[in-house]
Write a protein that holds these residues in place. Structure first.
Motif, PDB file in Angstrom:
ATOM      1  N   GLN A 693       0.814  -1.220   0.000  1.00 62.15           N
ATOM      2  CA  GLN A 693       0.000   0.000   0.000  1.00 62.15           C
ATOM      3  C   GLN A 693       0.843   1.264   0.000  1.00 62.15           C
ATOM      4  O   GLN A 693       0.454   2.276  -0.587  1.00 62.15           O
ATOM      5  CB  GLN A 693      -0.916   0.026   1.240  1.00 62.15           C
ATOM      6  N   GLU A 695       4.444   1.548  -0.608  1.00 56.51           N
ATOM      7  CA  GLU A 695       5.603   1.700  -1.496  1.00 56.51           C
ATOM      8  C   GLU A 695       5.303   1.274  -2.930  1.00 56.51           C
ATOM      9  O   GLU A 695       5.845   1.823  -3.862  1.00 56.51           O
ATOM     10  CB  GLU A 695       6.782   0.886  -0.957  1.00 56.51           C
ATOM     11  N   ARG A 841      20.241  -4.676   0.392  1.00 60.61           N
ATOM     12  CA  ARG A 841      21.327  -3.708   0.547  1.00 60.61           C
ATOM     13  C   ARG A 841      22.015  -3.843   1.911  1.00 60.61           C
ATOM     14  O   ARG A 841      23.213  -3.579   2.053  1.00 60.61           O
ATOM     15  CB  ARG A 841      20.768  -2.286   0.337  1.00 60.61           C
ATOM     16  N   ARG A 845      26.337  -4.255   4.276  1.00 58.89           N
ATOM     17  CA  ARG A 845      26.809  -3.286   5.269  1.00 58.89           C
ATOM     18  C   ARG A 845      27.995  -3.887   6.017  1.00 58.89           C
ATOM     19  O   ARG A 845      28.057  -5.096   6.246  1.00 58.89           O
ATOM     20  CB  ARG A 845      25.705  -2.926   6.278  1.00 58.89           C
TER      21      ARG A 845
ATOM     22  N   VAL B  25       9.185   8.801   3.681  1.00 61.65           N
ATOM     23  CA  VAL B  25      10.542   8.276   3.620  1.00 61.65           C
ATOM     24  C   VAL B  25      10.493   7.204   2.534  1.00 61.65           C
ATOM     25  O   VAL B  25      10.195   6.044   2.800  1.00 61.65           O
ATOM     26  CB  VAL B  25      10.992   7.671   4.960  1.00 61.65           C
ATOM     27  N   ALA B  26      10.743   7.612   1.306  1.00 57.74           N
ATOM     28  CA  ALA B  26      10.552   6.692   0.185  1.00 57.74           C
ATOM     29  C   ALA B  26      11.645   5.633   0.165  1.00 57.74           C
ATOM     30  O   ALA B  26      12.797   5.897   0.553  1.00 57.74           O
ATOM     31  CB  ALA B  26      10.553   7.476  -1.118  1.00 57.74           C
ATOM     32  N   TYR B  27      11.286   4.452  -0.280  1.00 58.06           N
ATOM     33  CA  TYR B  27      12.288   3.405  -0.492  1.00 58.06           C
ATOM     34  C   TYR B  27      13.232   3.896  -1.596  1.00 58.06           C
ATOM     35  O   TYR B  27      12.763   4.321  -2.660  1.00 58.06           O
ATOM     36  CB  TYR B  27      11.583   2.108  -0.894  1.00 58.06           C
ATOM     37  N   PRO B  31      18.997   1.102  -4.168  1.00 56.68           N
ATOM     38  CA  PRO B  31      19.716   0.897  -2.902  1.00 56.68           C
ATOM     39  C   PRO B  31      21.177   0.521  -3.111  1.00 56.68           C
ATOM     40  O   PRO B  31      22.046   0.917  -2.335  1.00 56.68           O
ATOM     41  CB  PRO B  31      18.948  -0.250  -2.249  1.00 56.68           C
ATOM     42  N   LEU B  34      23.785   3.258  -3.042  1.00 55.67           N
ATOM     43  CA  LEU B  34      23.945   4.083  -1.840  1.00 55.67           C
ATOM     44  C   LEU B  34      25.150   3.639  -1.029  1.00 55.67           C
ATOM     45  O   LEU B  34      25.491   2.453  -1.003  1.00 55.67           O
ATOM     46  CB  LEU B  34      22.699   3.991  -0.953  1.00 55.67           C
ATOM     47  N   SER B  35      25.755   4.602  -0.350  1.00 58.96           N
ATOM     48  CA  SER B  35      26.812   4.260   0.601  1.00 58.96           C
ATOM     49  C   SER B  35      26.170   3.630   1.833  1.00 58.96           C
ATOM     50  O   SER B  35      24.952   3.741   2.043  1.00 58.96           O
ATOM     51  CB  SER B  35      27.576   5.524   1.003  1.00 58.96           C
ATOM     52  N   ASP B  36      26.971   2.983   2.655  1.00 58.67           N
ATOM     53  CA  ASP B  36      26.447   2.408   3.893  1.00 58.67           C
ATOM     54  C   ASP B  36      25.739   3.486   4.707  1.00 58.67           C
ATOM     55  O   ASP B  36      24.688   3.254   5.301  1.00 58.67           O
ATOM     56  CB  ASP B  36      27.591   1.812   4.729  1.00 58.67           C
ATOM     57  N   TRP B  39      22.375   4.411   3.154  1.00 58.96           N
ATOM     58  CA  TRP B  39      21.407   3.327   3.372  1.00 58.96           C
ATOM     59  C   TRP B  39      20.960   3.299   4.838  1.00 58.96           C
ATOM     60  O   TRP B  39      19.777   3.141   5.152  1.00 58.96           O
ATOM     61  CB  TRP B  39      22.021   1.989   2.962  1.00 58.96           C
ATOM     62  N   ALA B  40      21.900   3.503   5.739  1.00 55.19           N
ATOM     63  CA  ALA B  40      21.550   3.518   7.172  1.00 55.19           C
ATOM     64  C   ALA B  40      20.592   4.664   7.472  1.00 55.19           C
ATOM     65  O   ALA B  40      19.685   4.525   8.294  1.00 55.19           O
ATOM     66  CB  ALA B  40      22.810   3.638   8.023  1.00 55.19           C
ATOM     67  N   TYR B  42      18.313   5.736   5.556  1.00 56.81           N
ATOM     68  CA  TYR B  42      16.975   5.266   5.163  1.00 56.81           C
ATOM     69  C   TYR B  42      16.432   4.248   6.174  1.00 56.81           C
ATOM     70  O   TYR B  42      15.273   4.318   6.592  1.00 56.81           O
ATOM     71  CB  TYR B  42      17.008   4.644   3.763  1.00 56.81           C
ATOM     72  N   VAL B  43      17.274   3.293   6.566  1.00 55.93           N
ATOM     73  CA  VAL B  43      16.768   2.188   7.390  1.00 55.93           C
ATOM     74  C   VAL B  43      16.520   2.620   8.841  1.00 55.93           C
ATOM     75  O   VAL B  43      15.502   2.284   9.423  1.00 55.93           O
ATOM     76  CB  VAL B  43      17.747   0.998   7.367  1.00 55.93           C
ATOM     77  N   PHE B  44      17.458   3.383   9.399  1.00 56.12           N
ATOM     78  CA  PHE B  44      17.439   3.575  10.848  1.00 56.12           C
ATOM     79  C   PHE B  44      17.073   4.977  11.319  1.00 56.12           C
ATOM     80  O   PHE B  44      16.623   5.137  12.446  1.00 56.12           O
ATOM     81  CB  PHE B  44      18.818   3.219  11.430  1.00 56.12           C
ATOM     82  N   ARG B  56       2.858   8.039   9.155  1.00 53.45           N
ATOM     83  CA  ARG B  56       2.033   6.999   8.528  1.00 53.45           C
ATOM     84  C   ARG B  56       1.217   6.308   9.617  1.00 53.45           C
ATOM     85  O   ARG B  56       1.704   6.062  10.724  1.00 53.45           O
ATOM     86  CB  ARG B  56       2.916   5.964   7.838  1.00 53.45           C
ATOM     87  N   ARG B  65      -6.307  -0.131   5.911  1.00 52.69           N
ATOM     88  CA  ARG B  65      -5.592   0.661   4.917  1.00 52.69           C
ATOM     89  C   ARG B  65      -4.646   1.649   5.589  1.00 52.69           C
ATOM     90  O   ARG B  65      -4.902   2.141   6.687  1.00 52.69           O
ATOM     91  CB  ARG B  65      -6.599   1.452   4.082  1.00 52.69           C
ATOM     92  N   TRP B  66      -3.576   1.940   4.871  1.00 54.55           N
ATOM     93  CA  TRP B  66      -2.598   2.919   5.341  1.00 54.55           C
ATOM     94  C   TRP B  66      -3.008   4.313   4.902  1.00 54.55           C
ATOM     95  O   TRP B  66      -3.662   4.490   3.879  1.00 54.55           O
ATOM     96  CB  TRP B  66      -1.216   2.597   4.770  1.00 54.55           C
TER      97      TRP B  66
END
Lengths: 948, 92
Positions: A693, A695, A841, A845, B25-27, B31, B34-36, B39-40, B42-44, B56, B65-66
């Motif tokens: 939903q 992404e 990805r 790391r 925060v789009a995916y 990926p 991206l540098s570590d 990427w971090a 985005y993830v953390f 969200r 639904r979202w």
């Protein structure tokens, strides 16, 4: 001496209905309409409890829930601790006792029924006094959906304890006409004995309705005893009135000392005289009504001590007419007495905050009034801002709520005319023109009151004797001053240091007084100091009421598999897996768990066995984007899976950590069915929905949970092929025709089934999937077809042993949220071809490349009879070193292997795969036990058995 | 208990919803590029402001639904809700 303090006429009690009750072992009588407090006072019983720290005798201090001292325990009909005598309605057969500040809980289950009702309305009116009734009536006449809740046994509020007149008639006649009219409106819900105890966001309020206690033995035992009303209101009218405030002085806690208006309430509402010789100590005009009414009812008012230098002529005349000695500029500086107040010390206020020589007068009743605190509890809970009003020495609402308003005394408007007008105009403000048109004007003669004095504590209090701020907590002025002396400056800190306001009365009479005493001690204003936060519940609420019907079997749903009853009749032991009950093992007569599991394992490895695996999560994935979605979610490729085939898959979070595993089968080009671990069924579906939903909305895919729709029966073991062949004669079950990781549609017992060649044991196995509705017919057919081969039902324990022997991890048992597929030794399941998938990805790391990451390995105890404890730590040395001990990892699974005749374990160990063959140690009861690090696969390392 | 205005269902009680963290925060598109550190991020890494925050939410026990919301983290006020395909509203 029964009811010797009862007036000959008057009051709202029903003298035709006498009730018997017991208190502290003594039988008494009262009337229907009494509270336990009024009935005790009517019998001249004043010392009813003792205080928690000092064991001082305590009595009824107030006629309502603000009472800090009349704490009792109900013994019969069902034990209930810590109640206020003033809030317990009397019923026949009640057995109660006074408490020393602590009660006792029942040692048997509460047989009463509790429930909850949701309700929605335009207007919620809390309090059926003059302001509340006026608001409710205006709203009702405007056609609004109105809820009116009130804590007392009948409507009227303060009017029940007074002699007010509305439109030339006794106010209670007006009350009667209003409630009668409310009854006529179908959209009005009017609840008495219902206390609104919490106000929350967006017009949400909770009220507790006491429905049956007052009926005593006549109550229907199946009826709901207490009901929590969950009310969502468009607009909230808070007409909760005000609590009279005491003044603190030495020995202000003796039985026979009570708030002035409460004594007046006992007189008018219950026909009870709280004493024979009374002194009134007041700082304001309102308390004179109590003295005058009690005097008119026959009580000797020995003296009035008014802290103000001047009193109006009207009050002076009233005193003169009744022969009451009026001492202006005087205070009560102390009391004396044994089990009850016997004398009162009256002294003049002199110059600079001191009192003069006291004069001692004999009295058995001391009425106290330090002014009034609007009951702003609900208003404040609903995040209404308060402001301090210097004139009345109390906190009052500073604003309207977004969806509500405090009215009448709760807003600091103490006159009756104000209350009536306030209530009606609040309803009009909430509901608009139709309600405005419904507003009625009333004729009320409110007396003009002179300004009150604000006096928290009589000068010198506590310096020689004990002057109590919070009677229930036995906290004194000295305690407050000690807290301030210790450097505490915030009322919240002082509250916690002294415990003031933490009793079941929640400091209704002590909170503002405490602020005042602290402010004086610090030399700051009460306004800037503030008052402690008002929190729900307004009055105590039993956990039983909050739990409602959600207890016992209704606490949490129990999920049963289709074969549950069959397993029950076979004597299976069950284990809880989330909400599921799963067959754990099937012991035979006299067989131990180890024995049963060993036998079940042997059957699966040597013959044939079957189990109910229906709790596996199952998600149906359909749509043109189905393959693409699965490619992005799983670490391996799913879109290339051919129809008719199955594939094992692992899914990770974006951080690269394994979240679940399972199998995927392709049913059609745009139709997949995947399985999840039992515990993750819901979360995997949610995660997939989230990606879909938020992404990848461009993917056309529907996800449906079908966990309950499909029953899943693995038929496992070298003889399983023969069983399936017997069940489905026209199916070619040879390995060439029906190979590993493929599925076939078939029919068993006339029921369509899907058979999948999947193995969670390493053995030749067929997983029979069938609509849960028809599952038992198929289960019985399998049992029947397997009988010649000695087919053995097995449970989850055997399933775990079999899979662990093959090194198959259980996600969530052998993993936590820090394990990657590589850590599990499953690099083979991670696609190198796919450009991206969730988590990919993260695998590159730096952190995920470390060689000392914890990796899944096997551990073989060097003594094959030692069973390692799951959760046991793995260390490097044979001797337990000084702490801190370096931990290499921990044991995640540990079993006896019947097949291999030894114990074995799975564990996560730092750099574990480089340690194969090394000896490590697992401390058991403080002694490190040597283990050999091994491959995760204990049994059939070549994988020769899966094709039979 | 707060009411949360689900853009699909209307106002419902907060217990029906689950929080889904910072919105928009789009995916990352690629990926692997991206540098570590990137990427971090985005993830953390997420914002944690006091005040207005685009978040969200999912109507878990309702329509499932979202949606996105602008919420004041100081007052819990939902200032706006909008569907995932709708632009972030501008609120001062």
């Amino acid at each position: 001496m029964t009811n010797s303090f009862r007036t000959s006429t008057g009051g709202r009690v029903n003298r035709e209905l006498p009730l018997s009750f017991q208190f502290d072992g003594t039988p008494y009588s009262g009337y229907a309409g009494d509270t336990l407090a009024s009935a005790l006072l009517a019998n001249g019983k004043h010392d009813i409890a003792s205080s928690i720290k000092f064991g001082r005798p305590r009595g009824v201090f107030a006629a309502g829930p603000e009472d800090p001292s009349g704490v009792i325990q109900i013994e019969e009909p069902f034990p209930e601790p810590m109640l206020m005598a003033s809030t317990v309605e009397l019923y026949d057969g009640l057995v109660a006792s006074g408490l020393p500040g602590q009660g006792w809980l029942a040692d048997r289950p509460d047989p009463a029924r509790y429930d909850a009702v949701h309700h929605h309305c335009d207007l919620l009116v809390v309090g059926a006094g003059p302001a509340g009734l006026s608001a409710a009536l205006t709203g009702a006449r405007a056609g609004a959906r109105v809820v009116l809740v009130d804590s007392l046994s009948e409507a009227g509020g303060s009017l029940l304890g007074s002699t007010e007149v509305i439109d030339g008639r006794p106010a209670l006649e007006w009350v009667e006409s209003v409630t009668a009219e409310l009854d006529e409106h179908p959209d009005v819900l009017h609840l008495q004995r219902a206390t609104a105890f919490g106000c929350y966001d967006d017009g949400f309020a909770l009220a507790l309705e006491n429905r049956t206690d007052h009926l005593g033995g006549a109550a229907d035992p199946d009826d709901t005893r207490q009901r929590v009303w969950r009310i969502r209101a468009q607009y909230l009218v808070i007409a909760t009135g005000a609590h009279e405030r005491p003044v603190v002085f030495n020995d202000n806690d003796r039985p026979g000392i009570m708030l002035a208006a409460s004594a007046r309430t006992f007189l008018h509402r219950f026909g009870v005289l709280a004493g024979g010789r009374a002194v009134l100590f007041t700082t304001n005009d309102s308390a004179y009504a109590a003295a005058f009414d009690l005097s008119d009812a026959g009580v000797t008012i020995v003296a009035v001590a008014d802290s103000r230098a001047q009193v109006s002529e009207r009050l002076q005349d009233g005193c003169v007419r009744r022969g009451i000695a009026l001492h202006t500029g005087h205070v009560v500086s102390g009391t004396d007495g044994d089990r009850r107040v016997e004398s009162v010390d009256i002294a003049a206020l002199t110059g600079d905050n001191e009192v003069g020589q006291a004069e001692r007068v004999a009295a058995d009743l001391l009425l106290v009034s330090g002014g009034w605190n609007p009951a702003v509890h609900l208003f404040s809970q609903a995040r209404g801002r308060l402001r301090y009003d210097d004139g009345i020495g109390a906190f009052v609402p500073a604003e309207d709520l977004e969806q509500g308003r405090a009215v009448g005394a709760a807003a600091g408007h103490f006159g009756l005319a104000d209350a009536l007008r306030d209530g009606a105009s609040a309803a009009a403000a909430a509901l608009g023109p139709t309600a405005t048109a419904a507003v009625t004007e009333h004729q009320v003669d409110d007396l003009v009151e002179a300004p009150s004095a604000v006096l928290w504590s009589v000068p010198g209090s506590g310096e020689t004797g004990m002057a109590f701020v919070d009677l229930q907590r036995d906290a004194t002025t000295q305690d407050v001053l000690r807290a301030v002396g210790a450097g505490l400056r915030s009322v919240e800190h002082v509250k916690r240091y002294t415990t003031i306001g933490t009793g079941l009365d929640q400091g209704k009479t002590s909170g503002v007084v405490t602020s005042g005493i602290i402010a004086d001690a610090l030399g700051v204003g009460v306004a800037e100091l503030g008052v402690t936060t008002y929190r729900p519940p307004y009055t105590p609420v039993a956990f039983a009421a909050l739990a409602g019907r959600n207890r016992g079997q209704l606490l949490d749903p129990v999920r049963l598999t289709p074969t549950h009853v069959w397993a029950l009749t076979r004597g299976a032991e069950f284990e809880n897996v989330g909400q599921w009950k799963r067959a754990w093992y099937f012991p035979r007569e006299g067989e131990s768990m180890d024995g049963a599991v060993a036998r079940e394992c042997r059957a699966a490895r040597e013959g044939v066995a079957f189990m109910d695996g229906s709790t596996l999560g199952k998600i149906d994935v359909q749509g043109p984007g189905a393959g693409e979605l699965l490619d992005r979610i799983y670490t391996n490729m799913m879109s290339t899976l051919k129809v008719g085939r199955a594939r094992y898959g692992v899914m990770c979070g974006a951080d690269g950590m394994v979240v679940d595993d399972g199998t995927v089968i392709r049913l059609a080009d745009e139709h997949f069915l995947l399985t999840t671990t039992t515990g993750n069924a819901a979360s995997v579906l949610e995660t997939m929905e989230e990606w879909l939903q938020t992404e990848w909305p461009e993917l056309r895919v529907h996800l449906t949970s079908v966990t309950e729709h499909w029953a899943t029966f693995p038929v496992v073991g070298p003889k399983s092929r023969e069983v399936i062949a017997a069940l489905v004669p026209d199916l070619d079950v040879s390995n060439d025709a029906f190979g590993f990781m493929t599925w076939r549609d078939a029919e068993i017992a006339g029921v369509p089934v899907r058979i999948v060649r999947i193995s969670f044991s390493g053995e030749l196995a067929y997983e029979v999937n069938v609509s849960a509705w028809h599952a038992m017919a198929v289960w019985r057919a399998i049992a029947e077809a397997g009988r010649p081969h000695g087919i053995t039902p097995y449970g989850t324990e055997t399933m775990h042993v079999l899979r662990a022997e093959k090194g198959f991890p259980i996600i969530g048992q052998d993993t936590d949220a820090t394990m990657t597929p590589q850590d599990l030794g499953m690099s083979w399941v991670v696609s190198k071809k796919k450009e991206d998938f969730v988590g990919k990805r993260s695998f590159t790391r730096l952190e995920n490349q470390r060689e000392d990451r914890k990796q899944l390995v096997g551990l073989l105890p060097q003594d094959p009879s030692v069973l390692l404890p799951e959760g046991g730590q793995v260390i490097e040395t044979a001797d337990l070193p000084e702490a801190p001990v370096r931990m290499l990892g921990h044991v995640t699974s540990s079993y006896h292997s019947a097949t291999s005749g030894c114990t074995f374990a799975l564990a996560v160990v730092r750099g574990g795969r480089d340690r194969l063959g090394e000896t490590l140690y697992v401390p058991m009861n403080g002694t490190p036990v040597p283990v050999t690090v091994s491959d995760t696969v204990l049994y059939d390392k070549e994988g020769a058995r899966r094709d039979g | 208990m707060q009411l949360i205005p689900c853009p699909w269902c209307g106002p419902r009680e907060e217990v029906e919803f689950h929080y889904g963290g910072q919105a928009h925060v789009a995916y990352p598109a690629a990926p692997a590029d991206l540098s570590d550190r990137e990427w971090a991020e985005y993830v953390f890494f997420r914002d944690n402001p006091k005040g207005l925050f685009a978040e969200r939410w999912v109507h878990s026990t309702g329509c499932r639904r979202w949606f996105n919301a602008i919420r004041d983290t100081g007052t819990h006020d939902f200032r706006a809700v909008y569907r995932p395909n709708e632009p972030k509203p501008v609120i001062s």
